[in-house]
Design an enzyme around this catalytic site. Sequence first.
Site, PDB file in Angstrom:
ATOM      1  N   LYS B 100       0.879  -1.170   0.000  1.00 36.31           N
ATOM      2  CA  LYS B 100       0.000   0.000   0.000  1.00 36.31           C
ATOM      3  C   LYS B 100       0.916   1.219   0.000  1.00 36.31           C
ATOM      4  O   LYS B 100       1.637   1.462   0.962  1.00 36.31           O
ATOM      5  CB  LYS B 100      -0.907   0.002   1.230  1.00 36.31           C
ATOM      6  N   GLY B 161      -8.372   8.384  10.067  1.00 30.59           N
ATOM      7  CA  GLY B 161      -8.677   8.441  11.488  1.00 30.59           C
ATOM      8  C   GLY B 161      -9.668   9.508  11.903  1.00 30.59           C
ATOM      9  O   GLY B 161      -9.964   9.660  13.083  1.00 30.59           O
ATOM     10  N   ALA B 187      -9.897   4.904   4.328  1.00 30.32           N
ATOM     11  CA  ALA B 187      -9.661   6.009   5.267  1.00 30.32           C
ATOM     12  C   ALA B 187     -10.887   6.864   5.521  1.00 30.32           C
ATOM     13  O   ALA B 187     -11.646   7.205   4.608  1.00 30.32           O
ATOM     14  CB  ALA B 187      -8.509   6.915   4.836  1.00 30.32           C
ATOM     15  N   GLY B 188     -11.050   7.179   6.776  1.00 29.45           N
ATOM     16  CA  GLY B 188     -12.054   8.159   7.192  1.00 29.45           C
ATOM     17  C   GLY B 188     -13.406   7.603   7.536  1.00 29.45           C
ATOM     18  O   GLY B 188     -14.251   8.317   8.068  1.00 29.45           O
ATOM     19  N   ASN B 209      -9.718   0.903   9.427  1.00 30.27           N
ATOM     20  CA  ASN B 209      -8.808   0.618  10.545  1.00 30.27           C
ATOM     21  C   ASN B 209      -9.378   1.231  11.814  1.00 30.27           C
ATOM     22  O   ASN B 209      -9.906   0.518  12.662  1.00 30.27           O
ATOM     23  CB  ASN B 209      -7.405   1.127  10.245  1.00 30.27           C
ATOM     24  N   SER B 210      -9.329   2.556  11.929  1.00 29.30           N
ATOM     25  CA  SER B 210      -9.836   3.225  13.132  1.00 29.30           C
ATOM     26  C   SER B 210     -11.276   2.856  13.433  1.00 29.30           C
ATOM     27  O   SER B 210     -11.656   2.674  14.602  1.00 29.30           O
ATOM     28  CB  SER B 210      -9.748   4.744  12.977  1.00 29.30           C
TER      29      SER B 210
END
Lengths: 66, 261
Positions: B100, B161, B187-188, B209-210
């Site tokens: 990535k 995040g 993301a986000g 992830n987050s």
Amino acid sequence: MKIIINGKTSEYDRQPTIAEVVNDIGADQKRAAVILNEDIVKRTEWINTQLKDGDSIEILVLAGGG
Amino acid sequence: MIVDELKLADKTFSSRLILGTGKFSNSQVMIEAIKASGTQLVTVALRRFNPERPTDDLYAPLTELPEVTVMPNTSGAMNAQEAVRAALLGRELTGSRFVKVEIHPNPHHLMPDAIETLKAAEILVEEGFAVMPYIPPDPILAKRLEDAGCASVMPLGAPIGSGQGLTTLNLIKLIIREARIPVIVDAGLRAPSEAAAAMENGCGAVLVNSAVAAADDPVMMARAFAEAVKAGRTAFQAGLMPTREQAEATSPLTAFLNSTS
């Protein structure tokens, strides 16, 4: 002689190989990767690569990340 | 039965949920979340070995998941040269072809550097990597990366995040419209409904992830995301109903109910 290991200066009274330095800091040979002065050194070469005074070595492992 | 698998480079995956391994409180929770999510692809980062924290090393926990492909990221790289070096190190450590490419020099917003990302991607494709670039939702950039031989493009939903959600859907739709490689929202995201929305609109997969690691119960949230990604993908394949400005009744408006006078 002085070697910079992961950003910290260490004193050595001999010229260690990469393999020895990796061992000395407690990293597992199979689980680490090494950069010596900007160049990646393959694991198979660690035992043959001797460090010189002023060398900078980065010992890297996998960590969590997105 | 039509087999609906995600194809990335020379590998196929039956799960369309990709998980990041950062921010988990400990590796046991991380492992449980990965298992609960059903994911077959996770991202990892590289960091300096710390003798005071040897258990931060993910190598051992990841060996508990042999069916999961590990994809190193180039997080920390400020430019293409650093990203290429990180990719080579990642391949040394994991043996994985996947990388990535993420290059985000500004710590406030962590937005990807499009120019350095394209440079790094071109070099890494030449080196034989299956490149998965993290990008702003720019359809022109996405096409250039596809033409350069990337395995996918990964446009952001919102800053890393931030949990702001799928704020870029309209632009991502423009990418999907012309892409011949999987478009993966990365993301986000915060809620599983956002992952479902991404899939309903034609995304090939979603990376979170987050949203999982920082949830109150990461293992449960991983399960929720898995279900949402499946629902969204099935809905996409089923074909959503058209939208209309005017109402259209679903029941017959029967005259017998009206008063006769």
